[in-house]
Write a protein that holds these residues in place. Structure first.
Motif, PDB file in Angstrom:
ATOM      1  N   THR A   1       0.828  -1.207   0.000  1.00  0.00           N
ATOM      2  CA  THR A   1       0.000   0.000   0.000  1.00  0.00           C
ATOM      3  C   THR A   1       0.859   1.252   0.000  1.00  0.00           C
ATOM      4  OG1 THR A   1      -1.761  -1.139   1.187  1.00  0.00           O
ATOM      5  CG2 THR A   1      -1.781   1.250   1.268  1.00  0.00           C
TER       6      THR A   1
ATOM      7  N   GLU B   1      -7.111   5.760  -8.494  1.00  0.00           N
ATOM      8  CA  GLU B   1      -7.225   4.308  -8.299  1.00  0.00           C
ATOM      9  C   GLU B   1      -7.402   3.587  -9.632  1.00  0.00           C
ATOM     10  OE1 GLU B   1      -6.870   3.252  -5.195  1.00  0.00           O
ATOM     11  OE2 GLU B   1      -6.797   1.192  -5.944  1.00  0.00           O
TER      12      GLU B   1
ATOM     13  N   ALA C   1      -4.299   1.068 -10.592  1.00  0.00           N
ATOM     14  CA  ALA C   1      -4.453  -0.363 -10.318  1.00  0.00           C
ATOM     15  C   ALA C   1      -4.118  -1.271 -11.498  1.00  0.00           C
ATOM     16  CB  ALA C   1      -5.860  -0.650  -9.792  1.00  0.00           C
TER      17      ALA C   1
ATOM     18  N   ILE D   1      -7.159  -3.972  -4.770  1.00  0.00           N
ATOM     19  CA  ILE D   1      -7.822  -3.594  -3.515  1.00  0.00           C
ATOM     20  C   ILE D   1      -7.818  -4.776  -2.551  1.00  0.00           C
ATOM     21  CG2 ILE D   1     -10.056  -3.024  -2.479  1.00  0.00           C
ATOM     22  CD1 ILE D   1     -10.666  -1.548  -5.208  1.00  0.00           C
TER      23      ILE D   1
ATOM     24  N   GLU E   1      -4.340  -5.623  -1.218  1.00  0.00           N
ATOM     25  CA  GLU E   1      -3.825  -4.609  -0.300  1.00  0.00           C
ATOM     26  C   GLU E   1      -4.437  -4.719   1.079  1.00  0.00           C
ATOM     27  OE1 GLU E   1      -2.596  -0.441  -1.404  1.00  0.00           O
ATOM     28  OE2 GLU E   1      -4.108  -0.924  -2.891  1.00  0.00           O
ATOM     29  N   HIS E   2      -5.587  -5.323   1.170  1.00  0.00           N
ATOM     30  CA  HIS E   2      -6.264  -5.402   2.465  1.00  0.00           C
ATOM     31  C   HIS E   2      -6.105  -6.764   3.125  1.00  0.00           C
ATOM     32  CE1 HIS E   2      -8.004  -1.699   0.947  1.00  0.00           C
ATOM     33  NE2 HIS E   2      -8.328  -1.405   2.194  1.00  0.00           N
TER      34      HIS E   2
ATOM     35  N   VAL F   1     -13.482  -2.262   2.345  1.00  0.00           N
ATOM     36  CA  VAL F   1     -13.155  -2.774   1.021  1.00  0.00           C
ATOM     37  C   VAL F   1     -14.380  -2.738   0.119  1.00  0.00           C
ATOM     38  CG1 VAL F   1     -12.437  -4.808  -0.273  1.00  0.00           C
ATOM     39  CG2 VAL F   1     -11.278  -4.233   1.854  1.00  0.00           C
TER      40      VAL F   1
ATOM     41  N   ILE G   1     -15.020   0.749  -1.220  1.00  0.00           N
ATOM     42  CA  ILE G   1     -14.116   1.123  -2.309  1.00  0.00           C
ATOM     43  C   ILE G   1     -14.511   0.395  -3.598  1.00  0.00           C
ATOM     44  CG2 ILE G   1     -11.707   1.181  -3.071  1.00  0.00           C
ATOM     45  CD1 ILE G   1     -10.862   1.082  -0.150  1.00  0.00           C
TER      46      ILE G   1
ATOM     47  N   HIS H   1     -15.623   1.708  -7.352  1.00  0.00           N
ATOM     48  CA  HIS H   1     -14.935   1.258  -8.574  1.00  0.00           C
ATOM     49  C   HIS H   1     -15.937   0.763  -9.603  1.00  0.00           C
ATOM     50  CE1 HIS H   1     -12.897  -1.225 -11.453  1.00  0.00           C
ATOM     51  NE2 HIS H   1     -13.330  -2.336 -10.893  1.00  0.00           N
TER      52      HIS H   1
END
Lengths: 199, 199
Positions: free
Chosen positions: A124, A157, A161, B166, B169-170, B182, B185, B189
């Motif tokens: 991150t 983003e 990504a 995403i 990353e989590h 999440v 987000i 997206h």
DNA sequence: GTCTATAAGGAGATAGAC
DNA sequence: GTCTATCTCCTTATAGAC
């Protein structure tokens, strides 16, 4: 700086082994052998294996992404946003493709869930630097009515990504025209992206 | 199947350690201790550490993504594409968030550059399964004039990449409402994506 | 199927000669 | 700054009793 610089050589070879086998999978013995000295000689330069790892990290963190990607030449293209984005992405991928950076990204992906000493590697954190740069760019574009009024965070983003995933996916294969293939995929991505946000 | 199933317990605990410390960083000793037996007893079930790893992989590969994500209920929503995409993404993220799947993704990311025995783990292979499903969906949407005439490959890439980044990353942070964050987000997206492709 | 005992080797790290 | 020699611990794996 005098030659040969053993200390620097150690970190270089260590990065090779760490990024191929992981921190736990690489040994002082291997590294020393690659450098051309005995294990014990390593300890004249670093007091432990962990310290070699930390030295690699600290060397890496001393550099900032924006200074390596953004230059005046590129910023002059801001009045042609599509070209700017294409060139920006191209520069980024080319930078990611440099040998040292590739090794570091591999190490980052491998060690992101382990703790070496007190240090945690964060993907991150790595991606956020790029997100920050993108946010600035897209804020400007929205403000100047070049791009649709989307939240700059979302735009950052969406732009970042696919680039990062494409890049990480192409770290293993070592094909000759690997880079050209990646650049072609990236070009299509940026093209789609720009098409989605242009007014 | 009889209880307790030591063999299954070994693979479970091994997955825990492998996904936290990496293959090289995890030891038979730790795994045996977690299972509650001695190291030597492990060798009654697996002939080597590598075989435990391979068993985990083989168990994982026996399952297919589409059967776990797509169901009739979801496919009935295809006439409301935005809702379909939102629910599809939600189901996907929730699946990725199951404990076993999280561990496996961690292992995949950690070991993608190493070779354990003759096996190489491939992130591309993992993501490609999802790309394939997306390609089918977007092909249909384009054909039925629900979505703009983009190359389904590009659409699949644009839809998939941010989701995967995403999600990966989590994986580290273990916050309570991590999943909700999440999902929020991801919702944004998908919203951006649908906005970009709808006619 | 699990145990104790043990082998054989690799790991990180140190001492002291040169 | 590098070497040889060595320490201690941990690793995977096996042998054989129960």
């Amino acid at each position: 700086m005098k030659y040969p610089n053993t200390k620097k050589l150690i970190t270089e070879k260590a990065l090779d082994y760490f990024s191929n086998n992981g921190y736990a999978g690489a040994s002082i013995r291997q590294i020393a052998r690659a450098v051309g000295i005995r294990e014990s000689a390593i300890y004249n330069h670093f007091k432990s294996k962990e310290e070699i790892f930390l030295a690699i990290l600290s060397d890496y963190k001393s550099k900032s992404l924006s200074t390596k990607i953004l230059n005046d030449e590129l910023l002059d293209e801001l009045d042609n946003p599509e070209k700017f984005l294409q060139d920006f992405a191209k520069r980024l991928v080319e930078f990611w493709n440099t040998p040292k950076e590739k090794k570091f990204i591999r190490l980052l992906l491998m060690e992101q869930f382990t703790k070496v000493g007190s240090v945690e590697l964060s993907v991150t954190e790595y991606v956020n630097e790029l997100r920050g740069i993108c946010r600035l760019i897209f804020s400007e574009m929205v403000k100047n009515n070049i791009a649709k009024k989307y939240d700059p965070d979302i735009l950052a983003e969406q732009f970042t990504a696919p680039l990062f995933l494409i890049r990480t996916e192409h770290l293993s294969r070592e094909g000759e025209n690997n880079l050209n293939k990646v650049l072609e995929i990236v070009r299509k991505h940026v093209s789609f992206f720009w098409n989605s946000i242009k007014i």
